[in-house]
Motif scaffolding. Structure first.
Motif, PDB file in Angstrom:
ATOM      1  N   VAL A  32      -3.651  -5.440  -4.933  1.00  0.00           N
ATOM      2  CA  VAL A  32      -3.305  -4.829  -5.018  1.00  0.00           C
ATOM      3  C   VAL A  32      -3.732  -3.280  -5.106  1.00  0.00           C
ATOM      4  O   VAL A  32      -4.507  -3.019  -5.497  1.00  0.00           O
ATOM      5  CB  VAL A  32      -3.548  -5.423  -6.882  1.00  0.00           C
ATOM      6  N   PRO A  33      -2.488  -3.102  -5.127  1.00  0.00           N
ATOM      7  CA  PRO A  33      -2.704  -0.938  -4.921  1.00  0.00           C
ATOM      8  C   PRO A  33      -2.555  -0.441  -6.225  1.00  0.00           C
ATOM      9  O   PRO A  33      -2.158  -1.296  -7.356  1.00  0.00           O
ATOM     10  CB  PRO A  33      -1.665  -0.794  -4.365  1.00  0.00           C
ATOM     11  N   VAL A  34      -3.131   0.515  -6.699  1.00  0.00           N
ATOM     12  CA  VAL A  34      -3.786   1.370  -7.525  1.00  0.00           C
ATOM     13  C   VAL A  34      -2.704   2.553  -8.221  1.00  0.00           C
ATOM     14  O   VAL A  34      -2.619   2.930  -7.141  1.00  0.00           O
ATOM     15  CB  VAL A  34      -5.060   1.681  -8.098  1.00  0.00           C
ATOM     16  N   GLU A  35      -1.837   2.024  -8.739  1.00  0.00           N
ATOM     17  CA  GLU A  35      -1.159   3.508  -8.607  1.00  0.00           C
ATOM     18  C   GLU A  35      -1.026   3.910  -9.929  1.00  0.00           C
ATOM     19  O   GLU A  35      -1.003   5.013  -9.232  1.00  0.00           O
ATOM     20  CB  GLU A  35       0.760   2.937  -9.230  1.00  0.00           C
ATOM     21  N   ARG A  36      -1.859   4.222 -10.238  1.00  0.00           N
ATOM     22  CA  ARG A  36      -1.990   5.318 -11.346  1.00  0.00           C
ATOM     23  C   ARG A  36      -4.422   4.742 -11.791  1.00  0.00           C
ATOM     24  O   ARG A  36      -4.274   3.693 -12.229  1.00  0.00           O
ATOM     25  CB  ARG A  36      -1.548   4.962 -12.595  1.00  0.00           C
ATOM     26  N   GLY A  37      -4.891   6.151 -12.085  1.00  0.00           N
ATOM     27  CA  GLY A  37      -6.350   5.673 -12.773  1.00  0.00           C
ATOM     28  C   GLY A  37      -6.674   7.349 -13.143  1.00  0.00           C
ATOM     29  O   GLY A  37      -5.766   8.267 -12.420  1.00  0.00           O
ATOM     30  N   LEU A  38      -7.237   7.577 -13.446  1.00  0.00           N
ATOM     31  CA  LEU A  38      -8.005   8.987 -13.834  1.00  0.00           C
ATOM     32  C   LEU A  38      -8.704   9.156 -13.068  1.00  0.00           C
ATOM     33  O   LEU A  38      -9.465   8.935 -11.375  1.00  0.00           O
ATOM     34  CB  LEU A  38     -10.053   8.538 -14.359  1.00  0.00           C
ATOM     35  N   PRO A  39      -7.656  10.686 -11.885  1.00  0.00           N
ATOM     36  CA  PRO A  39      -8.170  11.472 -10.835  1.00  0.00           C
ATOM     37  C   PRO A  39      -9.716  11.560 -10.341  1.00  0.00           C
ATOM     38  O   PRO A  39      -9.889  11.527  -8.981  1.00  0.00           O
ATOM     39  CB  PRO A  39      -7.385  12.300 -11.282  1.00  0.00           C
ATOM     40  N   ALA A  40     -10.285  11.798 -10.919  1.00  0.00           N
ATOM     41  CA  ALA A  40     -11.890  11.721 -11.148  1.00  0.00           C
ATOM     42  C   ALA A  40     -12.673  10.520 -10.870  1.00  0.00           C
ATOM     43  O   ALA A  40     -13.526  10.427  -9.266  1.00  0.00           O
ATOM     44  CB  ALA A  40     -12.941  11.900 -12.580  1.00  0.00           C
ATOM     45  N   TYR A  41     -12.034   9.445 -11.098  1.00  0.00           N
ATOM     46  CA  TYR A  41     -12.435   8.131 -10.775  1.00  0.00           C
ATOM     47  C   TYR A  41     -12.089   7.697  -9.590  1.00  0.00           C
ATOM     48  O   TYR A  41     -12.707   6.764  -8.720  1.00  0.00           O
ATOM     49  CB  TYR A  41     -12.373   7.109 -12.560  1.00  0.00           C
ATOM     50  N   LEU A  42     -10.435   7.578  -9.141  1.00  0.00           N
ATOM     51  CA  LEU A  42      -9.983   7.702  -7.892  1.00  0.00           C
ATOM     52  C   LEU A  42     -11.019   8.447  -7.235  1.00  0.00           C
ATOM     53  O   LEU A  42     -11.228   7.760  -5.539  1.00  0.00           O
ATOM     54  CB  LEU A  42      -8.263   7.824  -8.291  1.00  0.00           C
ATOM     55  N   MET A  74      -5.289   9.286  -0.349  1.00  0.00           N
ATOM     56  CA  MET A  74      -5.827   8.342  -0.718  1.00  0.00           C
ATOM     57  C   MET A  74      -4.816   7.399  -1.535  1.00  0.00           C
ATOM     58  O   MET A  74      -5.008   7.703  -2.058  1.00  0.00           O
ATOM     59  CB  MET A  74      -7.015   8.938  -1.226  1.00  0.00           C
ATOM     60  N   GLU A  75      -5.592   5.865  -0.834  1.00  0.00           N
ATOM     61  CA  GLU A  75      -4.782   4.425  -1.256  1.00  0.00           C
ATOM     62  C   GLU A  75      -6.232   4.010  -2.111  1.00  0.00           C
ATOM     63  O   GLU A  75      -7.028   2.859  -1.234  1.00  0.00           O
ATOM     64  CB  GLU A  75      -4.058   3.916  -0.104  1.00  0.00           C
ATOM     65  N   THR A  76      -6.405   3.907  -3.220  1.00  0.00           N
ATOM     66  CA  THR A  76      -6.965   2.769  -4.031  1.00  0.00           C
ATOM     67  C   THR A  76      -6.240   1.502  -4.377  1.00  0.00           C
ATOM     68  O   THR A  76      -5.310   1.449  -4.309  1.00  0.00           O
ATOM     69  CB  THR A  76      -7.536   3.336  -5.281  1.00  0.00           C
ATOM     70  N   LEU A  77      -7.660   0.964  -3.863  1.00  0.00           N
ATOM     71  CA  LEU A  77      -7.603  -0.698  -4.274  1.00  0.00           C
ATOM     72  C   LEU A  77      -7.990  -1.711  -5.003  1.00  0.00           C
ATOM     73  O   LEU A  77      -9.157  -1.172  -5.428  1.00  0.00           O
ATOM     74  CB  LEU A  77      -6.647  -1.541  -3.103  1.00  0.00           C
ATOM     75  N   LEU A  78      -7.425  -2.912  -5.797  1.00  0.00           N
ATOM     76  CA  LEU A  78      -8.642  -3.279  -6.419  1.00  0.00           C
ATOM     77  C   LEU A  78      -8.433  -4.809  -5.946  1.00  0.00           C
ATOM     78  O   LEU A  78      -6.930  -5.095  -5.608  1.00  0.00           O
ATOM     79  CB  LEU A  78      -7.736  -4.057  -7.617  1.00  0.00           C
ATOM     80  N   VAL A  79      -9.335  -6.103  -5.192  1.00  0.00           N
ATOM     81  CA  VAL A  79      -9.243  -6.435  -4.357  1.00  0.00           C
ATOM     82  C   VAL A  79      -9.963  -7.897  -5.725  1.00  0.00           C
ATOM     83  O   VAL A  79     -11.200  -7.187  -5.893  1.00  0.00           O
ATOM     84  CB  VAL A  79      -9.966  -6.294  -3.500  1.00  0.00           C
ATOM     85  N   LEU A  80      -9.596  -8.377  -5.714  1.00  0.00           N
ATOM     86  CA  LEU A  80      -9.871 -10.178  -6.005  1.00  0.00           C
ATOM     87  C   LEU A  80     -10.100 -10.828  -5.421  1.00  0.00           C
ATOM     88  O   LEU A  80      -9.621 -11.679  -4.807  1.00  0.00           O
ATOM     89  CB  LEU A  80      -8.806 -10.343  -7.238  1.00  0.00           C
TER      90      LEU A  80
END
Length: 105
Positions: free
Chosen positions: A86-96, A1-7
């Motif tokens: 923008v790709p999210v490189e790291r984050g709280l695993p439960a949130y992602l 799973m790849e998470t993104l932040l879109v602006l």
């Protein structure tokens, strides 16, 4: 799973609220933050513009990006909306994981 932040930016609060709700209802985003208005200065069609805009921070996944982009374009009042992922490189695993779960069709 790849998470993104879109602006993206909208010209007014009502348009921002409407787009955010559409993205959530269609499960294209897990969360949309509508930020305080900001002043944007940019060149458009050979003229310098000074406009108030409402930034949106959209949390989604790479798998949902194409559909998200299409929905933003369809619901955006600008001829050429800013859409930056923008790709999210790291984050709280439960949130992602929550983002992934909330954006599954």
């Amino acid at each position: 799973m790849e998470t993104l932040l879109v602006l993206t930016n909208l010209p007014d609060r009502a348009a921002a609220e409407k787009l955010a709700e559409t993205l959530i209802e269609q499960k294209l985003a897990a969360c949309v933050n509508i930020l305080a208005p900001c002043r944007s200065v940019y060149r458009w069609k050979e003229a310098v513009q000074h406009d108030e805009e409402h930034p949106l921070l959209v949390k989604t996944t790479a798998a949902r990006y194409a559909a998200l982009e299409a929905a933003i374009r369809a619901g955006h009042p600008y001829e050429l909306p800013e859409i930056i992922a923008v790709p999210v490189e790291r984050g709280l695993p439960a949130y992602l994981q929550w983002v992934d779960t909330e954006t599954r069709p």
